[in-house]
Design a protein around this motif. Structure first.
Motif, PDB file in Angstrom:
ATOM      1  N   VAL A   1       0.894  -1.157   0.000  1.00 22.88           N
ATOM      2  CA  VAL A   1       0.000   0.000   0.000  1.00 22.88           C
ATOM      3  C   VAL A   1       0.932   1.206   0.000  1.00 22.88           C
TER       4      VAL A   1
ATOM      5  N   GLY B   1       1.745   5.511  -0.662  1.00 23.44           N
ATOM      6  CA  GLY B   1       1.174   6.850  -0.703  1.00 23.44           C
ATOM      7  C   GLY B   1       2.187   7.927  -1.018  1.00 23.44           C
TER       8      GLY B   1
ATOM      9  N   VAL C   1      -2.839   8.419  -7.352  1.00 24.80           N
ATOM     10  CA  VAL C   1      -3.845   7.375  -7.157  1.00 24.80           C
ATOM     11  C   VAL C   1      -4.245   6.755  -8.493  1.00 24.80           C
TER      12      VAL C   1
ATOM     13  N   THR D   1      -1.448   4.576  -9.989  1.00 26.24           N
ATOM     14  CA  THR D   1      -1.300   3.288  -9.308  1.00 26.24           C
ATOM     15  C   THR D   1      -2.454   2.355  -9.658  1.00 26.24           C
ATOM     16  N   LEU D   2      -3.675   2.865  -9.625  1.00 23.80           N
ATOM     17  CA  LEU D   2      -4.827   2.036  -9.997  1.00 23.80           C
ATOM     18  C   LEU D   2      -4.748   1.603 -11.455  1.00 23.80           C
TER      19      LEU D   2
ATOM     20  N   GLN E   1      -1.809  -1.137  -3.907  1.00 27.00           N
ATOM     21  CA  GLN E   1      -2.945  -0.245  -3.714  1.00 27.00           C
ATOM     22  C   GLN E   1      -2.444   1.148  -3.346  1.00 27.00           C
ATOM     23  N   PRO E   2      -3.080   2.200  -3.889  1.00 26.16           N
ATOM     24  CA  PRO E   2      -2.666   3.565  -3.549  1.00 26.16           C
ATOM     25  C   PRO E   2      -3.204   3.989  -2.194  1.00 26.16           C
ATOM     26  N   CYS E   3      -2.554   4.972  -1.628  1.00 29.79           N
ATOM     27  CA  CYS E   3      -2.919   5.434  -0.283  1.00 29.79           C
ATOM     28  C   CYS E   3      -2.816   6.952  -0.221  1.00 29.79           C
TER      29      CYS E   3
ATOM     30  N   ALA F   1      -9.733  10.221  -1.113  1.00 24.96           N
ATOM     31  CA  ALA F   1      -9.785   8.866  -0.555  1.00 24.96           C
ATOM     32  C   ALA F   1     -11.183   8.279  -0.688  1.00 24.96           C
TER      33      ALA F   1
ATOM     34  N   TYR G   1     -12.059   7.330  -4.458  1.00 24.06           N
ATOM     35  CA  TYR G   1     -11.425   6.131  -5.013  1.00 24.06           C
ATOM     36  C   TYR G   1     -11.420   4.939  -4.058  1.00 24.06           C
TER      37      TYR G   1
ATOM     38  N   CYS H   1      -9.717   4.683  -1.269  1.00 21.62           N
ATOM     39  CA  CYS H   1      -8.303   4.469  -0.934  1.00 21.62           C
ATOM     40  C   CYS H   1      -8.071   4.270   0.565  1.00 21.62           C
ATOM     41  N   HIS H   2      -6.929   3.655   0.846  1.00 28.38           N
ATOM     42  CA  HIS H   2      -6.382   3.676   2.193  1.00 28.38           C
ATOM     43  C   HIS H   2      -5.950   5.102   2.529  1.00 28.38           C
TER      44      HIS H   2
END
Length: 521
Positions: free
Chosen positions: A158, A160, A187, A190-191, A199-201, A222, A225, A227-228
């Protein structure tokens, strides 16, 4: 005929499905297909399993070899890896100014970033970290390099891009709008990889360097998407009192993050040593996790994190190395420090009591290697919303695993095995004394990404050990000279010595206490 990408091992597997209990699967056949565990059978069923899956063979582990789940590091500062093991001489706020910001800024040299991040991922894989939650740096492009490096070498992560738009050096700060734009671009990049391992954060560094406008904007990204989110919370006196001075209307860091919309069931907050019980309960209600970083807490924090107490209040807790605040990239080291941290809490309680009797209450926060291993596997999986994917050996989960060999002895290994020691004793020795030399194979999503000194997905097959020429080239990237202009001390304190901080912190807290504070809970 065997299905494609299907293989099986027969041997002993250690894992911790339940906190505080080490479970052993002795002499079982475990079948992996397309990266997932599809069958766990007793050893005597080997022939049946072979026929069922069309396997030509089942690999038999040697005596003294065991599989265990891959480690999950819930807090790593990727660009700080280059100075890991140094910079242990100052408190957190000065440490950021003196070491961290210049080092992270230097990653704008993308060639240096590629080499450094390749070494980073290899080192973490070599130490058994199959999953990591990474903080990148401020600038967009180096973070894309980090994602590319993780993808190429086969780690799960993960990741960021760090955001910070206030109280930062002139050459390491972003405009709010630019930061939000770059965060969203990171984001989508990465996706767009469509790599199930990465996974993006969303990553606001921490409250002192992020305006409310930035934090709220990041929360919206966040949410957009799914996201974390990661940041730091209530980690030391300097940081906590800085937030009190900047946001006196809020009762705590947790209250600020709540108001900004950053506490979700996919949020991981690092440290939390100074969280109140009310804060912990609120984080638990939100589904937010805390990354326990015992080694860096000893160096840069001002308190101990009580793991058992936090878990009893419903909080999700994972384990982190916090490179480079933590001086080791090894999750084995983090596990050992988690045990030491718990024993320090016990010793502190005894000292405060003024007596010589250890009471049951003093023992409540003590953990053993079994609990520490749970934190490094299952706890991390829960924190990263991956509990259904990794952390234990169960049918349906991905095969993220470490092949441990305890047969090394003498100077070729970190510990010796003596006649009469059984598997359980050998495994405990590995947890307490072992290192990367014992990890002979590393699997992520059913793929062997490291065998011996070779990283099998890296075209160059370069060992984790850099050559002298590589080291010279990698470390030659320019690091900006610290500006001579006056710099805003994040703790709003001229004297950064421990003694001065201990005096000023109390005074500042008393003077800045507002009549009422918003908990926002």
């Amino acid at each position: 005929m065997a299905a494609e990408n299907t293989f099986a091992f027969r041997g002993t597997y250690y894992h911790t499905p339940t906190y505080g209990r080490l479970d052993v699967l002795r002499d079982v056949v475990l079948v992996v297909q397309e990266g997932k565990i599809v069958r766990i059978a007793n050893g005597h069923e080997e022939t049946e399993v072979q026929e069922e899956f069309g396997l030509a063979e089942v690999r038999q582990l040697k005596a003294g070899q065991y599989f265990m789940p891959g480690f999950i590091d819930t807090h790593v500062h990727a660009p700080q890896y280059q100075f890991t093991g140094t910079g242990t001489d100052v408190p957190l706020m000065e440490w950021l100014r003196k070491y961290t910001f210049p080092a992270e800024c230097s990653f704008q040299d993308l060639e240096a970033a590629r080499h450094r991040y390749s070494l980073l991922v290899k080192r973490f894989l070599a130490n058994g970290t199959t999953t990591a939650m990474y903080y990148g740096s401020l600038h967009l492009q180096p973070n894309l390099v980090l994602v590319d490096s993780i993808e190429r070498l086969g780690q799960r992560a993960v990741v960021g891009k760090v955001n910070m738009d206030r109280h930062s050096p002139d050459d390491y700060i972003e405009d709010t709008a630019d930061g939000l734009r770059d965060a969203e671009e990171f984001v989508t990049y990465t996706l767009g990889k469509k790599c199930s391992r990465i996974q993006p954060c969303i990553t606001p560094r921490f409250i002192p360097t992020c305006t409310p406008e930035l934090m709220k904007g990041l929360a919206e990204i966040a949410q957009k998407y799914g996201c974390h989110i990661q940041s730091h919370i209530s980690e030391c006196c300097g940081e906590v009192n800085c937030v009190r001075e900047m946001h006196p209307e809020y009762a705590s860091d947790a209250a600020v993050f709540e108001e900004m919309g950053l506490l979700t069931n996919r949020t991981v907050m690092a440290h939390g040593t100074l969280l109140s019980d009310d804060d912990i309960r609120h984080l638990a209600r939100r589904g937010t996790a805390v990354s326990h970083c015992p080694l860096s807490n000893f160096f840069l924090g001002d308190a101990f994190f009580k793991v058992n107490h936090a878990l009893s209040l419903g909080l999700k807790v994972g384990l982190g190395t916090d490179v480079a605040g933590g001086i080791s990239p090894s999750m084995l080291s983090a596990q050992r420090m988690a045990v030491v941290n718990s024993r320090c809490i016990r010793a502190h309680k005894l000292a405060v009591s003024g007596g010589t009797t250890v009471t049951p209450e003093m023992e409540k926060d003590v953990i053993t290697f079994k609990e520490a291993l749970w934190l490094a596997t299952v706890g991390g999986a829960q924190a990263l919303d991956l509990a259904d994917v990794v952390g234990t050996f169960e049918v349906g989960k991905d095969f993220d695993a470490l092949l441990v060999d305890t047969n090394l002895s003498g100077t070729s290994g970190p510990f010796d095995v003596f006649e009469g020691e059984d598997d359980d004793q050998r495994f405990e020795k590995f947890i307490n004394l072992g290192d990367d030399r014992n990890l002979i194979e590393v699997y992520v999503q059913g793929v062997c990404v490291k065998r011996g000194d070779e990283f099998l997905l890296d075209g160059s097959n370069v060992s984790v050990k850099a050559t002298e020429d590589d080291s010279d080239r990698i470390m030659s990237a320019p690091t900006p000279v610290e500006p001579e202009a006056a710099y805003l001390d994040l703790a709003h304190r001229a004297d950064s010595s421990d003694e001065a901080a201990s005096v000023d912190v109390g005074a500042a807290a008393e003077q800045s206490e507002p009549p009422t504070k918003r908990s926002r809970f």
